[in-house]
Design an enzyme around this catalytic site. Structure first.
Site, PDB file in Angstrom:
ATOM      1  N   GLU A   5       0.802  -1.221   0.000  1.00 28.65           N
ATOM      2  CA  GLU A   5       0.000   0.000   0.000  1.00 28.65           C
ATOM      3  C   GLU A   5       0.840   1.280   0.000  1.00 28.65           C
ATOM      4  OE1 GLU A   5      -2.473  -0.695   3.406  1.00 28.65           O
ATOM      5  OE2 GLU A   5      -4.002  -1.725   2.224  1.00 28.65           O
ATOM      6  N   GLU A  16       7.516 -22.095   7.574  1.00 30.37           N
ATOM      7  CA  GLU A  16       7.940 -21.202   8.658  1.00 30.37           C
ATOM      8  C   GLU A  16       8.981 -21.851   9.569  1.00 30.37           C
ATOM      9  OE1 GLU A  16       5.126 -21.477  12.464  1.00 30.37           O
ATOM     10  OE2 GLU A  16       4.079 -20.667  10.723  1.00 30.37           O
TER      11      GLU A  16
END
Length: 270
Positions: free
Chosen positions: A81, A112
């Site tokens: 953004e 992960e």
């Protein structure tokens, strides 16, 4: 190392399946109201990070987020953004997630758990001394994130960690630990809820304050936003109407001529 893993403690509520819909929603909202107050407690640490980032950005530095699952997706969301909102190049704030782009939409098994992969991912960007690495992990135990911060520190980079478990391994390894204690989740252990909300608030604060500090905002306006649709052209036009005291049609012509609110303001105020 022993610490209390708050994100795994039992919910303050039970027998959720027996609750009426309105009760479920009101109870969730009651818990959500605690999040902003928890974030308020870590403003000093966020301040330290933003000031360090601003100093490094002036030297060409970058901000990297690393995370897994929800935390990784939130980092990517925040990074994505920045260009449209503040007109920054896409390579100044970068989000990396364990498992790569596939993991943005689908869970990647065991991604992960690889402690060495984050540094390999970062090395692709030729990271250097002016870059800052921010690890995000509600649990504070994610190997991908912890391993990335350890390697970054070994190579002289500044690191920060956003976690919801004070005293966690992530908080210990980070140069600037941002430990947001939001308490137990409404659904026990579901850190996409309050923990995730707190992370979104913290990331909003980090990048918005950073963009203000480096001059990407004027007054209270997004003067460097990308004019990618009719709504944003209208918004930019109205900014010019207010800033220059001119008619809407004239402001719209100026905006299209210069391509950004800031360039139009700078040109007309010379």
């Amino acid at each position: 190392m022993k610490y209390k893993k708050i994100t795994e403690t039992p919910s303050n509520y039970d027998h959720l399946e027996d609750m009426a819909t309105a009760t479920i929603l009101q109870s969730m909202n009651n818990e959500d109201q605690k999040v902003a107050l928890a974030v308020a407690q870590v403003i000093p640490q966020i301040t330290e990070l933003v000031d360090a980032l601003a100093e490094r950005f002036d030297k060409g530095g970058r901000l990297f987020y690393i995370g897994a699952g929800t935390s990784g997706r939130l980092g990517i969301l925040d990074a994505s953004e920045i260009p449209p909102t503040f007109g920054m190049p896409y390579d100044r704030v970068i989000g990396l997630i364990a498992g790569g782009d596939t993991a943005i939409r689908k869970a990647v098994e065991n991604a992960e758990d690889d402690e060495g992969q984050a540094w390999l991912d970062l090395k692709k960007y030729d990271v250097g001394e002016n870059d800052v690495i921010v690890g995000i992990a509600a649990s504070g135990t994610t190997p991908y994130v912890i391993g990335g911060l350890k390697a970054a520190k070994e190579h002289g980079l500044l690191t920060a960690g956003v976690t919801n478990n004070p005293g966690s391994p992530l908080a210990v390894v980070a140069d600037i630990p941002i430990e947001v204690n939001v308490g137990p989740e409404f659904v026990t252990g579901s850190t996409r809820m309050k923990s995730g909300t707190s992370q979104k608030l913290v990331l909003n604060m980090i990048t918005t304050a950073l963009m203000i500090k480096i001059g990407r905002v004027k007054g209270n306006k997004m003067v460097n936003m990308q004019l990618t649709n009719t709504k944003l052209v209208d918004r930019g036009t109205r900014y010019l109407v207010e800033g220059l005291g001119i008619a809407y049609d004239q402001a719209e012509k100026l905006l299209k001529k210069h391509g950004s609110v800031k360039k139009a303001l700078d040109a007309e105020k010379l």
